[in-house]
Scaffold this active site. Structure first.
Site, mmCIF file in Angstrom:
data_model
loop_
_atom_site.group_PDB
_atom_site.id
_atom_site.type_symbol
_atom_site.label_atom_id
_atom_site.label_comp_id
_atom_site.label_asym_id
_atom_site.label_seq_id
_atom_site.Cartn_x
_atom_site.Cartn_y
_atom_site.Cartn_z
ATOM 1 N N ARG A 30 2.155 -58.890 -61.225
ATOM 2 C CA ARG A 30 0.728 -59.603 -61.035
ATOM 3 C C ARG A 30 0.773 -60.972 -60.741
ATOM 4 O O ARG A 30 1.424 -61.656 -61.350
ATOM 5 C CB ARG A 30 -0.265 -59.229 -61.997
ATOM 6 C CG ARG A 30 -0.318 -57.868 -62.272
ATOM 7 C CD ARG A 30 -1.695 -57.265 -63.044
ATOM 8 N NE ARG A 30 -1.724 -55.856 -63.144
ATOM 9 C CZ ARG A 30 -2.089 -54.788 -62.222
ATOM 10 N NH1 ARG A 30 -2.809 -55.445 -61.365
ATOM 11 N NH2 ARG A 30 -2.136 -53.739 -62.678
ATOM 12 N N ASP A 31 0.156 -61.465 -59.727
ATOM 13 C CA ASP A 31 -0.161 -62.727 -59.480
ATOM 14 C C ASP A 31 -1.096 -63.556 -60.527
ATOM 15 O O ASP A 31 -1.850 -63.138 -60.915
ATOM 16 C CB ASP A 31 -0.773 -62.896 -58.063
ATOM 17 C CG ASP A 31 -0.347 -64.540 -57.620
ATOM 18 O OD1 ASP A 31 -1.201 -65.409 -58.158
ATOM 19 O OD2 ASP A 31 -0.044 -64.664 -56.498
ATOM 20 N N HIS A 101 8.460 -63.805 -50.711
ATOM 21 C CA HIS A 101 7.711 -62.675 -51.385
ATOM 22 C C HIS A 101 6.642 -62.224 -50.477
ATOM 23 O O HIS A 101 6.009 -63.070 -49.839
ATOM 24 C CB HIS A 101 7.360 -63.283 -53.006
ATOM 25 C CG HIS A 101 6.670 -64.547 -52.824
ATOM 26 N ND1 HIS A 101 7.289 -65.896 -52.552
ATOM 27 C CD2 HIS A 101 5.162 -64.835 -52.741
ATOM 28 C CE1 HIS A 101 6.325 -66.947 -52.401
ATOM 29 N NE2 HIS A 101 4.964 -66.357 -52.480
ATOM 30 N N HIS A 103 2.757 -60.988 -50.837
ATOM 31 C CA HIS A 103 1.454 -60.972 -51.308
ATOM 32 C C HIS A 103 0.795 -59.438 -51.008
ATOM 33 O O HIS A 103 0.686 -59.336 -49.850
ATOM 34 C CB HIS A 103 0.649 -61.909 -51.301
ATOM 35 C CG HIS A 103 1.003 -63.411 -51.548
ATOM 36 N ND1 HIS A 103 0.637 -64.004 -52.755
ATOM 37 C CD2 HIS A 103 2.031 -64.186 -50.948
ATOM 38 C CE1 HIS A 103 1.078 -65.171 -52.720
ATOM 39 N NE2 HIS A 103 1.848 -65.317 -51.801
#
Length: 123
Positions: A30-31, A101, A103
């Site tokens: 999770r960001d 990465h 998102h």
């Protein structure tokens, strides 16, 4: 001088992350500054700094990240209603960690374009 990033430290479990998926090639977590109700980052365990550094030897990792993104969207119930997958490149592209990465954002309707200047653009 080390090119180690925060993502390398997450992979090595040197710093905590809310991990939602892991396999031999990738990790998803999770960001910490979510931009949607569901916002995870999917990273390769092999460090690749930017999109510009993807080549024939590591291109399979990028495809794998998308397979993981689709798997997570299905698992978390967003596959059918839709979701957004974004990969930024370098400073003007919004990249802040130099380890590629994805998102994965979901849980709300996404507009397009993602950013609109309040000034009217005349072409």
């Amino acid at each position: 001088m080390s090119n180690e990033t925060i993502f390398d430290k997450i992979i090595a479990r040197q710093i905590p992350a809310d991990i939602v998926y892991e396999d031999e090639l990738s990790l998803a977590f999770r960001d910490i500054n979510p931009q949607a109700p569901f916002h995870v980052l999917v990273i390769p365990k092999t460090a690749i700094a930017t999109i510009n550094d993807i080549n024939a030897d590591n291109a399979h990792l990028v495809g794998h990240l998308y397979v993981v993104a689709a798997k997570l969207a299905k698992e978390y119930g967003f596959a059918e209603e839709g979701y957004r997958v974004v990969m930024n490149c370098n400073e003007h592209g919004g990249q802040t960690v130099y380890h590629i990465h994805l998102h994965v954002l979901a849980g709300k309707a996404m507009g397009w374009p993602p950013y609109q200047d309040k000034k009217k653009v005349v072409v």
